[in-house]
Write an enzyme that holds these catalytic residues in place. Structure first.
Site, mmCIF file in Angstrom:
data_model
loop_
_atom_site.group_PDB
_atom_site.id
_atom_site.type_symbol
_atom_site.label_atom_id
_atom_site.label_comp_id
_atom_site.label_asym_id
_atom_site.label_seq_id
_atom_site.Cartn_x
_atom_site.Cartn_y
_atom_site.Cartn_z
ATOM 1 N N ASN A 13 -3.118 -3.839 0.268
ATOM 2 C CA ASN A 13 -1.709 -3.692 -0.116
ATOM 3 C C ASN A 13 -0.908 -2.825 0.850
ATOM 4 O O ASN A 13 0.097 -2.223 0.474
ATOM 5 C CB ASN A 13 -1.592 -3.127 -1.541
ATOM 6 C CG ASN A 13 -2.292 -3.989 -2.562
ATOM 7 O OD1 ASN A 13 -2.155 -5.217 -2.554
ATOM 8 N ND2 ASN A 13 -3.092 -3.372 -3.434
ATOM 9 N N ARG A 14 -1.369 -2.766 2.094
ATOM 10 C CA ARG A 14 -0.694 -2.003 3.144
ATOM 11 C C ARG A 14 -0.661 -0.502 2.866
ATOM 12 O O ARG A 14 0.099 0.232 3.495
ATOM 13 C CB ARG A 14 0.733 -2.533 3.376
ATOM 14 C CG ARG A 14 0.788 -3.959 3.907
ATOM 15 C CD ARG A 14 0.118 -4.051 5.281
ATOM 16 N NE ARG A 14 0.255 -5.366 5.882
ATOM 17 C CZ ARG A 14 -0.639 -6.330 5.778
ATOM 18 N NH1 ARG A 14 -1.725 -6.142 5.056
ATOM 19 N NH2 ARG A 14 -0.475 -7.481 6.390
ATOM 20 N N LEU A 15 -1.490 -0.028 1.929
ATOM 21 C CA LEU A 15 -1.577 1.403 1.657
ATOM 22 C C LEU A 15 -2.690 1.997 2.522
ATOM 23 O O LEU A 15 -3.708 2.494 2.029
ATOM 24 C CB LEU A 15 -1.828 1.654 0.161
ATOM 25 C CG LEU A 15 -0.700 1.216 -0.770
ATOM 26 C CD1 LEU A 15 -1.067 1.493 -2.228
ATOM 27 C CD2 LEU A 15 0.605 1.941 -0.407
#
Length: 215
Positions: free
Chosen positions: A192-194
């Site tokens: 999730n691009r975290l």
């Protein structure tokens, strides 16, 4: 011409980077990651890195060079002192080197100051190179305009004849640099691009401040 790349997506889920897994010295952390990537045998040239400099024209420029040694003092590579990057580093020693290992979903970004290493160290490395690579350092006036590929190959043939049966000495315009880091960021891809981003900043001469950055 245009091409829409908005659907190019990849989910990063192979690993994580947590503070409790970080060691005090980032060079040791670099070594741990480097050896893990090397052991995975998923990257053709683990030591390939991007070197970014600021040119005399005011533009930054990045290119791939090969890391040849690293110590607690810094990261060493070799090139032509009179090349575009060599001249840029003479004028502005602030550089950035980075490693991207997509198979491991990892990136390391290193900011620091660059300087030439001792001549005897450059001599020693030059002597260890294959003869063809030694001649290559003599043949190429790196970054200058040349008329053709044939010109380069003819120059190589002439130098091969001139040095036949002789030891090839390191040219004075070729040698090593060391990047002494002031900041090192470790990036681990996450879902999730975290992404995990851990930054080390040099405090004084020896200690490092460790912080997590927002992705």
């Amino acid at each position: 011409m245009k091409q829409d790349l908005s659907d190019y997506r990849k989910s990063y889920e192979k690993s994580e980077l947590l503070e409790e897994n970080c060691v005090e010295n980032p060079i040791e952390m670099f070594r741990n990651w480097f050896l893990e990537v090397e052991k995975s045998e998923t990257v053709a040239e683990v030591n390939a890195m991007t070197l970014s400099t600021l040119g005399a024209d005011g533009f930054p420029k990045s290119r791939i060079v090969l890391l040849k040694k690293y110590t607690f003092e810094g990261f060493i590579f070799y090139t032509n002192y009179e090349s575009e990057k060599g001249l840029a580093m003479t004028k502005n020693p602030n550089v950035c080197i980075s490693f991207f290992w997509p198979a491991m979903e990892r990136q390391i970004i290193i900011k620091g100051k660059v300087e030439k290493i001792a001549e005897n160290l450059s001599d020693g490395y030059f002597e260890s190179r294959p003869r063809g690579s030694q001649l290559g350092a003599l043949v190429s006036d790196q970054s200058t305009v040349i008329p053709s590929r044939v010109y380069l190959e003819e120059k190589l043939k002439n130098l091969e004849k001139a040095h036949e049966g002789k030891e090839i000495e390191r040219p004075s315009h070729w040698g090593g640099y060391i990047v002494k880091p002031e900041e090192i960021e470790f990036w681990q891809g996450r879902a999730n691009r975290l992404h995990d981003r851990i930054r080390y900043q040099l405090q004084g001469d020896y200690s490092w401040k460790i912080e997590r950055l927002a992705p």
